[in-house]
Design an enzyme around this catalytic site. Structure first.
Site, PDB file in Angstrom:
ATOM      1  N   LYS A  51      12.377  40.892  30.589  1.00  0.00           N
ATOM      2  CA  LYS A  51      12.916  42.181  30.122  1.00  0.00           C
ATOM      3  C   LYS A  51      13.916  42.775  31.116  1.00  0.00           C
ATOM      4  CE  LYS A  51       8.952  43.303  27.195  1.00  0.00           C
ATOM      5  NZ  LYS A  51       7.989  44.367  26.824  1.00  0.00           N
ATOM      6  N   TYR A 100      11.644  44.869  16.988  1.00  0.00           N
ATOM      7  CA  TYR A 100      10.370  45.598  17.120  1.00  0.00           C
ATOM      8  C   TYR A 100      10.049  46.419  15.871  1.00  0.00           C
ATOM      9  CZ  TYR A 100       9.831  44.370  22.068  1.00  0.00           C
ATOM     10  OH  TYR A 100       9.630  43.690  23.248  1.00  0.00           O
ATOM     11  N   ASN A 145       7.484  46.422  31.434  1.00  0.00           N
ATOM     12  CA  ASN A 145       6.396  45.534  31.849  1.00  0.00           C
ATOM     13  C   ASN A 145       6.840  44.077  32.045  1.00  0.00           C
ATOM     14  OD1 ASN A 145       6.722  44.854  29.181  1.00  0.00           O
ATOM     15  ND2 ASN A 145       4.651  45.384  28.531  1.00  0.00           N
ATOM     16  N   HIS A 154       7.986  39.687  27.744  1.00  0.00           N
ATOM     17  CA  HIS A 154       7.459  39.673  26.380  1.00  0.00           C
ATOM     18  C   HIS A 154       6.852  38.307  26.097  1.00  0.00           C
ATOM     19  CE1 HIS A 154       7.347  39.952  21.971  1.00  0.00           C
ATOM     20  NE2 HIS A 154       7.832  38.719  21.971  1.00  0.00           N
ATOM     21  N   GLU A 212      10.404  35.121  15.956  1.00  0.00           N
ATOM     22  CA  GLU A 212      11.181  35.538  17.130  1.00  0.00           C
ATOM     23  C   GLU A 212      12.145  34.442  17.592  1.00  0.00           C
ATOM     24  OE1 GLU A 212       8.029  36.918  19.740  1.00  0.00           O
ATOM     25  OE2 GLU A 212       7.645  38.641  18.420  1.00  0.00           O
TER      26      GLU A 212
END
Ligand code: DAT
Ligand code: MG
Length: 132
Positions: free
Chosen positions: A9, A49, A112, A115, A126
């Protein structure tokens, strides 16, 4: 052999943590099948998302995920989806088990570091979404 999809990320990429994270992934037995640095548009982040659009953090999440480049990855291993979720740890880095990627490199619940697909069906969607 199973396949999962991952993204390093924007927070982790910006901090120069991609090399260390890729090393952790490879040392855990995952084969990097495809890899590309990309920046999602805000519309793409909203689409990626879309299953979370009812949640209060959705707007911040889409801002964040389109804020800078990510490393999109297709990874292969036995039982890839579950084993990769184990490797990255819980969504909140503060709650993630010691040694997991999120516990080592994550900043907060939002930022975080990484993914990982949550099911074989998500992985398939995805991988197609990014068309690496
Ligand atoms: P995961 O990425 O562990 O599968 P998720 O699919 O529930 O978690 O949420 C997607 C991302 O949204 C997550 O990686 C970070 C962000 N997020 C989840 N819960 C959040 C919260 N309570 N506050 C802020 N961001 C959150
Ligand atoms: Mg998820």
């Amino acid at each position: 052999m199973g396949v999962t999809f991952s993204m390093i990320k924007p927070d982790a990429f910006k901090q120069g943590l991609s090399g260390r994270i890729l090393s952790d992934i490879e040392q855990s037995g995952f084969k990097i099948v495809k890899m590309r640095v990309v920046r999602m548009s805000r519309d793409q982040a909203m689409d990626f998302y879309n299953s979370l659009s009812h949640l209060p953090f959705y707007n911040d999440l889409c801002d964040y995920m389109s804020s800078g480049p990510i490393v999109a990855l297709v990874l292969e291993a036995d039982d890839a989806v579950k084993r990769f979720r184990d490797l990255i740890g819980a969504t909140d880095p503060a709650m993630a088990m010691c040694g997991t990627i999120r516990s080592k490199y994550g900043i907060s619940k939002g930022s975080n570091a990484i993914h990982g697909s949550d099911s074989d069906l998500s992985a398939e969607r995805e991988v197609k979404f990014f068309d690496l």
